[in-house]
Scaffold this motif. Structure first.
Motif, short mmCIF file in Angstrom:
data_model
loop_
_atom_site.label_atom_id
_atom_site.label_comp_id
_atom_site.label_asym_id
_atom_site.label_seq_id
_atom_site.Cartn_x
_atom_site.Cartn_y
_atom_site.Cartn_z
N PHE A 62 42.40 -5.76 -2.53
CA PHE A 62 41.21 -6.51 -2.13
C PHE A 62 41.36 -6.84 -0.65
O PHE A 62 42.14 -7.71 -0.27
N HIS A 63 40.58 -6.11 0.17
CA HIS A 63 40.66 -6.24 1.63
C HIS A 63 39.71 -7.34 2.05
O HIS A 63 38.48 -7.15 2.08
N ALA A 64 40.24 -8.50 2.36
CA ALA A 64 39.36 -9.65 2.57
C ALA A 64 39.98 -10.65 3.53
O ALA A 64 41.20 -10.71 3.69
N THR A 84 44.78 -7.56 1.43
CA THR A 84 45.13 -6.97 2.71
C THR A 84 44.13 -7.51 3.75
O THR A 84 43.24 -8.28 3.42
N HIS A 85 44.33 -7.11 5.01
CA HIS A 85 43.42 -7.38 6.14
C HIS A 85 43.94 -8.48 7.07
O HIS A 85 43.76 -8.34 8.29
N THR A 86 44.53 -9.55 6.57
CA THR A 86 44.89 -10.63 7.50
C THR A 86 46.24 -10.42 8.17
O THR A 86 46.58 -11.12 9.13
N GLY A 130 39.35 -0.44 4.41
CA GLY A 130 38.72 -1.75 4.47
C GLY A 130 37.57 -1.77 5.43
O GLY A 130 36.77 -0.82 5.48
N ASN A 131 37.49 -2.83 6.25
CA ASN A 131 36.32 -3.01 7.13
C ASN A 131 36.28 -1.98 8.25
O ASN A 131 35.22 -1.76 8.84
N HIS A 132 37.43 -1.34 8.56
CA HIS A 132 37.44 -0.33 9.62
C HIS A 132 37.44 1.09 9.06
O HIS A 132 37.88 2.03 9.74
N THR A 133 36.95 1.25 7.84
CA THR A 133 36.92 2.59 7.20
C THR A 133 36.33 3.63 8.13
O THR A 133 36.85 4.75 8.26
N GLY A 164 45.81 1.85 5.17
CA GLY A 164 45.93 2.61 6.41
C GLY A 164 44.79 2.44 7.38
O GLY A 164 44.68 3.20 8.34
N GLU A 165 43.95 1.42 7.19
CA GLU A 165 42.71 1.38 7.98
C GLU A 165 42.92 1.02 9.45
O GLU A 165 41.98 1.15 10.24
N ASN A 166 44.13 0.57 9.82
CA ASN A 166 44.39 0.26 11.22
C ASN A 166 45.38 1.25 11.86
O ASN A 166 45.94 0.95 12.92
#
Ligand code: FE2
Length: 258
Positions: free
Chosen positions: A150-152, A175-177, A67-70, A40-42
């Motif tokens: 694995f958010h990468a 996830t992430h891409t 992920g990176n936008h936590t 749900g990070e986006n």
């Protein structure tokens, strides 16, 4: 009893949250899903608010991963501590609010979920996700089975994690891409795997963003706030069928629901 696990790709913007709310429960029914993990990070494009998290839970998620936008929306900080069903990457360190690993009681099964973030072109401030994964899997308290988001960014980093955890976790997904990969499979030692789940958001978009805005960025426009694209939407993810007796994944199937 065989467990059907649904992992849902990154929910992007209002379009993604709306589509998730509209169709997640019917997809769960159709696939006889027992447990659902949603990235749900986006949900608020960059990060998510507590209200977004509540909307995702109301749509049918059991656990939200990030992920990176936590910390894209700072009002999520206290929520990460207060709500045990939302996970931020475990390898962000002990000074960061919330948790990156938890075990959930689900009737006959105790399901562990771990969220990790990669370091290839993404988060060089995180500690080594491979070391972190190893440490959590050595924990004395053994769940029935373990799931890993694995958010990468890097496909090689994600596939390496899949093979590291093959036979140790029941399912590992990337996830992430935001673009679903076609490599859903069961690895040789019984771990379900897919390099990227895809996303939940607008079909006619650049990873969920209005195409014109993304094109502008690549032409050199100054930084701006990106908007969720509109129009028809899709939900993408993967269904993992797991035997709790062995912890082995029996099948992994990428899904897309429009
Ligand atoms: Fe991300």
């Amino acid at each position: 009893m065989i467990y059907n696990i649904l992992a849902v790709g990154d929910v992007v913007g209002a379009c993604g949250v709306k589509h998730l709310s509209r169709c997640l429960r019917s997809l769960k029914k159709r696939k006889s899903i027992h447990f659902t993990v949603v990235n749900g990070e986006n949900a608020a494009m960059v990060g998510l608010t507590p209200n977004d998290a509540e909307d995702i839970f109301a749509a049918g998620a059991d656990v939200i991963t990030l992920g990176n936008h936590t910390f894209g929306k700072m009002q999520i900080r206290d929520y990460l501590d207060d709500c045990p069903y939302i996970l931020r990457p475990a390898n962000l360190g002990s000074r960061v609010p919330g948790r990156g690993y938890a075990v959930y009681d689900c009737g006959a099964a105790r399901i562990a979920v771990m969220n990790l973030i990669g370091r290839c072109d993404l988060s060089f401030h995180a500690s080594n996700p491979f070391t972190t994964a190893d440490e959590f899997l050595k924990a004395e308290e053994k769940p029935t089975f373990t799931l890993v988001d694995f958010h990468a960014e890097g496909t090689s980093e994600k596939r390496a994690m899949g093979f590291l955890l093959d036979g140790k976790a029941s399912a590992v997904w990337g996830t992430h891409t935001h673009v679903q990969t076609s490599d859903a499979c069961v690895l040789p030692n019984g771990t379900g795997y897919i390099t990227d789940l895809g996303m939940t958001g607008a079909v006619n978009s650049v990873i969920g963003i209005e195409p014109e805005q993304s094109i502008g960025k690549f032409f050199g426009d100054p930084p701006r706030r990106y908007d969720s694209a509109k129009g028809p939407a899709k939900l993408e993810g993967c269904v993992f069928t797991i035997d709790p007796e062995t912890g082995k994944c029996l099948s992994a199937e990428g899904v897309r629901f429009t």
